[in-house]
Design a protein around this motif. Structure first.
Motif, PDB file in Angstrom:
ATOM      1  N   THR A  39     -11.790   2.628   0.530  1.00 38.61           N
ATOM      2  CA  THR A  39     -11.208   1.514   1.120  1.00 38.61           C
ATOM      3  C   THR A  39     -10.435   0.571   0.220  1.00 38.61           C
ATOM      4  O   THR A  39      -9.352   0.095   0.568  1.00 38.61           O
ATOM      5  CB  THR A  39     -12.509   0.900   1.575  1.00 38.61           C
ATOM      6  OG1 THR A  39     -13.187   1.591   2.646  1.00 38.61           O
ATOM      7  CG2 THR A  39     -12.120  -0.555   2.445  1.00 38.61           C
ATOM      8  N   LYS A  40     -10.906   0.696  -0.916  1.00 39.47           N
ATOM      9  CA  LYS A  40     -10.109  -0.327  -1.917  1.00 39.47           C
ATOM     10  C   LYS A  40      -8.573   0.471  -2.432  1.00 39.47           C
ATOM     11  O   LYS A  40      -7.702  -0.406  -2.303  1.00 39.47           O
ATOM     12  CB  LYS A  40     -10.804  -0.361  -3.527  1.00 39.47           C
ATOM     13  CG  LYS A  40     -10.146  -1.214  -4.293  1.00 39.47           C
ATOM     14  CD  LYS A  40     -11.067  -1.454  -5.518  1.00 39.47           C
ATOM     15  CE  LYS A  40     -10.054  -2.470  -6.806  1.00 39.47           C
ATOM     16  NZ  LYS A  40      -8.865  -2.779  -6.529  1.00 39.47           N
ATOM     17  N   ALA A  41      -8.633   1.822  -2.340  1.00 42.80           N
ATOM     18  CA  ALA A  41      -7.664   2.491  -2.570  1.00 42.80           C
ATOM     19  C   ALA A  41      -6.512   2.632  -1.678  1.00 42.80           C
ATOM     20  O   ALA A  41      -5.148   2.090  -1.693  1.00 42.80           O
ATOM     21  CB  ALA A  41      -7.915   3.949  -2.734  1.00 42.80           C
ATOM     22  N   TYR A  42      -6.936   2.272  -0.361  1.00 39.25           N
ATOM     23  CA  TYR A  42      -6.105   2.122   0.936  1.00 39.25           C
ATOM     24  C   TYR A  42      -5.618   0.512   0.752  1.00 39.25           C
ATOM     25  O   TYR A  42      -4.305   0.452   1.156  1.00 39.25           O
ATOM     26  CB  TYR A  42      -7.113   2.161   2.288  1.00 39.25           C
ATOM     27  CG  TYR A  42      -6.209   1.490   3.308  1.00 39.25           C
ATOM     28  CD1 TYR A  42      -5.539   2.935   4.260  1.00 39.25           C
ATOM     29  CD2 TYR A  42      -5.879   0.496   3.952  1.00 39.25           C
ATOM     30  CE1 TYR A  42      -4.790   2.732   5.063  1.00 39.25           C
ATOM     31  CE2 TYR A  42      -5.161   0.292   5.219  1.00 39.25           C
ATOM     32  CZ  TYR A  42      -4.500   1.256   5.729  1.00 39.25           C
ATOM     33  OH  TYR A  42      -3.948   0.741   6.929  1.00 39.25           O
ATOM     34  N   SER A  43      -6.271  -0.255   0.386  1.00 39.44           N
ATOM     35  CA  SER A  43      -5.829  -1.865   0.310  1.00 39.44           C
ATOM     36  C   SER A  43      -4.805  -1.825  -0.885  1.00 39.44           C
ATOM     37  O   SER A  43      -4.023  -2.755  -0.820  1.00 39.44           O
ATOM     38  CB  SER A  43      -7.191  -2.723   0.101  1.00 39.44           C
ATOM     39  OG  SER A  43      -7.803  -2.736   1.214  1.00 39.44           O
ATOM     40  N   ASP A  44      -4.918  -1.139  -1.942  1.00 31.03           N
ATOM     41  CA  ASP A  44      -4.325  -1.106  -3.110  1.00 31.03           C
ATOM     42  C   ASP A  44      -2.810  -0.508  -2.648  1.00 31.03           C
ATOM     43  O   ASP A  44      -1.893  -0.828  -3.590  1.00 31.03           O
ATOM     44  CB  ASP A  44      -4.846  -0.563  -4.095  1.00 31.03           C
ATOM     45  CG  ASP A  44      -5.993  -1.342  -4.694  1.00 31.03           C
ATOM     46  OD1 ASP A  44      -6.163  -2.602  -4.410  1.00 31.03           O
ATOM     47  OD2 ASP A  44      -6.748  -0.822  -5.562  1.00 31.03           O
ATOM     48  N   THR A  50       5.514  -0.418  -7.738  1.00 30.46           N
ATOM     49  CA  THR A  50       6.079   0.515  -8.332  1.00 30.46           C
ATOM     50  C   THR A  50       5.342   1.588  -8.652  1.00 30.46           C
ATOM     51  O   THR A  50       4.240   1.666  -8.724  1.00 30.46           O
ATOM     52  CB  THR A  50       6.987   0.102  -9.717  1.00 30.46           C
ATOM     53  OG1 THR A  50       5.736  -0.374 -10.661  1.00 30.46           O
ATOM     54  CG2 THR A  50       7.764  -1.129  -9.517  1.00 30.46           C
ATOM     55  N   GLY A  51       5.994   2.725  -9.030  1.00 30.87           N
ATOM     56  CA  GLY A  51       5.124   3.902  -9.325  1.00 30.87           C
ATOM     57  C   GLY A  51       5.292   5.225  -8.458  1.00 30.87           C
ATOM     58  O   GLY A  51       4.963   6.314  -8.603  1.00 30.87           O
ATOM     59  N   PHE A  52       5.818   5.062  -7.442  1.00 30.15           N
ATOM     60  CA  PHE A  52       6.140   5.762  -6.447  1.00 30.15           C
ATOM     61  C   PHE A  52       7.469   6.609  -6.436  1.00 30.15           C
ATOM     62  O   PHE A  52       7.781   7.354  -5.514  1.00 30.15           O
ATOM     63  CB  PHE A  52       5.911   5.425  -4.938  1.00 30.15           C
ATOM     64  CG  PHE A  52       4.511   5.055  -4.514  1.00 30.15           C
ATOM     65  CD1 PHE A  52       3.498   5.839  -4.155  1.00 30.15           C
ATOM     66  CD2 PHE A  52       3.726   3.828  -4.774  1.00 30.15           C
ATOM     67  CE1 PHE A  52       2.404   5.675  -3.678  1.00 30.15           C
ATOM     68  CE2 PHE A  52       2.580   3.535  -4.641  1.00 30.15           C
ATOM     69  CZ  PHE A  52       1.815   4.497  -4.078  1.00 30.15           C
ATOM     70  N   GLU A  53       8.303   6.206  -7.418  1.00 34.94           N
ATOM     71  CA  GLU A  53       9.665   6.647  -7.637  1.00 34.94           C
ATOM     72  C   GLU A  53       9.408   8.285  -7.803  1.00 34.94           C
ATOM     73  O   GLU A  53      10.560   8.962  -7.391  1.00 34.94           O
ATOM     74  CB  GLU A  53      10.371   6.264  -8.763  1.00 34.94           C
ATOM     75  CG  GLU A  53      10.399   4.516  -8.453  1.00 34.94           C
ATOM     76  CD  GLU A  53       9.122   3.853  -8.995  1.00 34.94           C
ATOM     77  OE1 GLU A  53       8.615   4.300  -9.820  1.00 34.94           O
ATOM     78  OE2 GLU A  53       9.227   2.572  -8.508  1.00 34.94           O
ATOM     79  N   VAL A  57       4.483  14.308  -3.628  1.00 31.89           N
ATOM     80  CA  VAL A  57       3.612  14.847  -2.664  1.00 31.89           C
ATOM     81  C   VAL A  57       4.208  14.161  -1.332  1.00 31.89           C
ATOM     82  O   VAL A  57       4.434  15.038  -0.287  1.00 31.89           O
ATOM     83  CB  VAL A  57       2.212  14.334  -2.608  1.00 31.89           C
ATOM     84  CG1 VAL A  57       1.486  14.599  -1.413  1.00 31.89           C
ATOM     85  CG2 VAL A  57       1.500  15.028  -3.896  1.00 31.89           C
ATOM     86  N   PHE A  58       4.675  12.966  -1.088  1.00 33.69           N
ATOM     87  CA  PHE A  58       5.017  12.061   0.088  1.00 33.69           C
ATOM     88  C   PHE A  58       6.235  11.532  -0.125  1.00 33.69           C
ATOM     89  O   PHE A  58       6.879  10.782   0.706  1.00 33.69           O
ATOM     90  CB  PHE A  58       4.082  11.169   0.577  1.00 33.69           C
ATOM     91  CG  PHE A  58       2.841  11.861   1.280  1.00 33.69           C
ATOM     92  CD1 PHE A  58       2.727  12.749   2.063  1.00 33.69           C
ATOM     93  CD2 PHE A  58       1.439  11.115   0.756  1.00 33.69           C
ATOM     94  CE1 PHE A  58       1.411  13.352   2.778  1.00 33.69           C
ATOM     95  CE2 PHE A  58       0.434  11.702   1.323  1.00 33.69           C
ATOM     96  CZ  PHE A  58       0.375  12.748   2.285  1.00 33.69           C
ATOM     97  N   ASP A  59       6.993  11.780  -1.259  1.00 33.78           N
ATOM     98  CA  ASP A  59       8.231  11.316  -1.687  1.00 33.78           C
ATOM     99  C   ASP A  59       8.416   9.785  -1.443  1.00 33.78           C
ATOM    100  O   ASP A  59       9.416   9.345  -0.997  1.00 33.78           O
ATOM    101  CB  ASP A  59       9.367  12.027  -0.596  1.00 33.78           C
ATOM    102  CG  ASP A  59      10.884  12.025  -1.111  1.00 33.78           C
ATOM    103  OD1 ASP A  59      10.852  12.062  -2.413  1.00 33.78           O
ATOM    104  OD2 ASP A  59      11.751  12.146  -0.535  1.00 33.78           O
ATOM    105  N   GLY A  60       7.526   9.032  -1.913  1.00 31.35           N
ATOM    106  CA  GLY A  60       7.370   7.805  -2.116  1.00 31.35           C
ATOM    107  C   GLY A  60       7.127   7.006  -0.592  1.00 31.35           C
ATOM    108  O   GLY A  60       6.883   5.759  -0.411  1.00 31.35           O
TER     109      GLY A  60
END
Length: 185
Positions: A39-44, A50-53, A57-60
């Motif tokens: 649940t916390k991960a979803y909220s975060d 940044t960091g999804f560049e 897996v899901f290309d950001g």
């Protein structure tokens, strides 16, 4: 691990030499903690973060990450249905409201690279190794033979008729058993 073994070390696990005899936590406690974490991960997950560049897996795509988190939450909720039906219902409904994976386009897939260091382990074992001596297991072959399954000519080569599987878990002589079919291989 809880699904396989029931109570397992969790809160005191992974302590290294400082904790070689961790206490076992009960399954329900573990699932409740995992529900809090997902649940916390979803909220975060924040589209502005940044960091999804380099997300391979899901290309950001933050939306897909949120669907994955919600789907995991839903699955965890189902695991506690017998232990706490009320909490299970609350968590499952919340996850459903957040949006679950609903098509193959949202699947979590680890894509392997085309280099030897990061190749799919099956590709490494079956192709890069150069081995051509694999035989299908008798458990699988016998099952399909009993069903007269029409896919046998794809799964197996017709070097043996009827199809014969190697003894599962044993060393098998390649020439004594059916081979893996070319299309399937």
């Amino acid at each position: 691990m809880v699904d396989l073994f029931g109570n397992v070390p969790y809160s005191q696990a992974l302590q290294g030499v400082e904790g070689t005899l961790p206490a076992y936590d009960d399954a329900f406690t573990i699932y409740k903690d995992l529900l809090l974490k997902i649940t916390k991960a979803y909220s975060d997950i924040d589209p502005k973060s940044t960091g999804f560049e380099k997300d391979f897996v899901f290309d950001g795509d933050h939306t897909k990450w949120k669907k994955l988190a919600a789907s995991i939450r839903f699955k965890l909720a189902m695991r506690i249905a017998d232990a706490d039906p009320s909490l299970s219902k609350t968590e499952a409904e919340a996850a459903f409201t957040q949006g679950l994976i609903s098509s193959n386009q949202d699947n979590f897939i680890l894509r392997y690279e085309s280099n030897i260091a990061n190749a799919n382990p099956l590709y490494a074992d079956l192709v890069l190794s150069g081995r051509q001596d694999f035989v299908p297991a008798d458990t699988f072959v016998d099952y399909l033979n009993d069903l007269q399954d029409p896919r046998r000519n794809v799964f197996f080569d017709n070097n043996k008729t009827p199809y014969v599987g190697g003894i599962y878990g044993s060393f098998n002589t390649y020439t004594d058993y059916s081979h893996i079919g070319k299309v399937f291989f």
